[in-house]
Design a protein around this motif. Sequence first.
Motif, short mmCIF file in Angstrom:
data_model
loop_
_atom_site.label_atom_id
_atom_site.label_comp_id
_atom_site.label_asym_id
_atom_site.label_seq_id
_atom_site.Cartn_x
_atom_site.Cartn_y
_atom_site.Cartn_z
N GLN A 160 9.93 15.23 -46.75
CA GLN A 160 8.65 15.54 -46.12
C GLN A 160 7.73 14.33 -46.12
OE1 GLN A 160 7.01 18.95 -48.10
NE2 GLN A 160 8.68 20.27 -47.51
N THR A 183 21.24 19.15 -49.65
CA THR A 183 19.88 19.60 -49.35
C THR A 183 19.11 18.50 -48.63
OG1 THR A 183 19.88 21.10 -51.23
CG2 THR A 183 17.73 20.48 -50.35
N GLU A 218 20.58 29.01 -48.59
CA GLU A 218 20.96 28.04 -49.60
C GLU A 218 21.39 28.79 -50.85
OE1 GLU A 218 17.89 25.34 -50.89
OE2 GLU A 218 19.35 24.03 -51.86
N ARG A 267 13.65 12.89 -41.99
CA ARG A 267 13.78 14.33 -41.76
C ARG A 267 15.26 14.66 -41.56
NH1 ARG A 267 12.59 11.84 -37.24
NH2 ARG A 267 13.15 12.66 -35.22
N TYR A 309 18.44 30.08 -42.22
CA TYR A 309 19.21 29.20 -43.09
C TYR A 309 19.36 29.89 -44.44
CZ TYR A 309 15.15 27.54 -45.74
OH TYR A 309 14.06 27.46 -46.54
N SER A 322 17.61 19.23 -45.07
CA SER A 322 16.15 19.36 -45.00
C SER A 322 15.44 18.02 -44.83
CB SER A 322 15.62 20.03 -46.27
OG SER A 322 16.18 21.31 -46.41
#
Length: 108
Positions: free
Chosen positions: A63, A56, A99, A69, A97, A60
């Motif tokens: 943030q 992940t 997950e 990033r 996407y 991703s």
Amino acid sequence: MVNNQKESWNFKFNKILHNVSQEEVFEYCAREIIQKSIEGYNGTIFAYGQTGSGKTFTMSGSQNNYNYRGVIPRAITRVFQEIGSKPEYEFVVRVSYLEIYNEIVTYD
């Protein structure tokens, strides 16, 4: 074979990315796929592995820090940079996407 099950396995790896930056992961794993998608090919980037291995985060990112990033925001940025440099063409962009976490599917 013991009990009709294989006892040993051999695996081949193209590359092991150990302690590398998010940028290096993107450059090695995604840059060419993004470039080919601009040329009209479909592309898929797939992260698979053990829980807690960093999939992940790799996809991703964080943030809280722009340098961290992940592949997804870097890919989106690259796609629109490439599109912006080709005003003579018309593009349709579709991104999705998926997950799977604890057997629960989330997607956008």
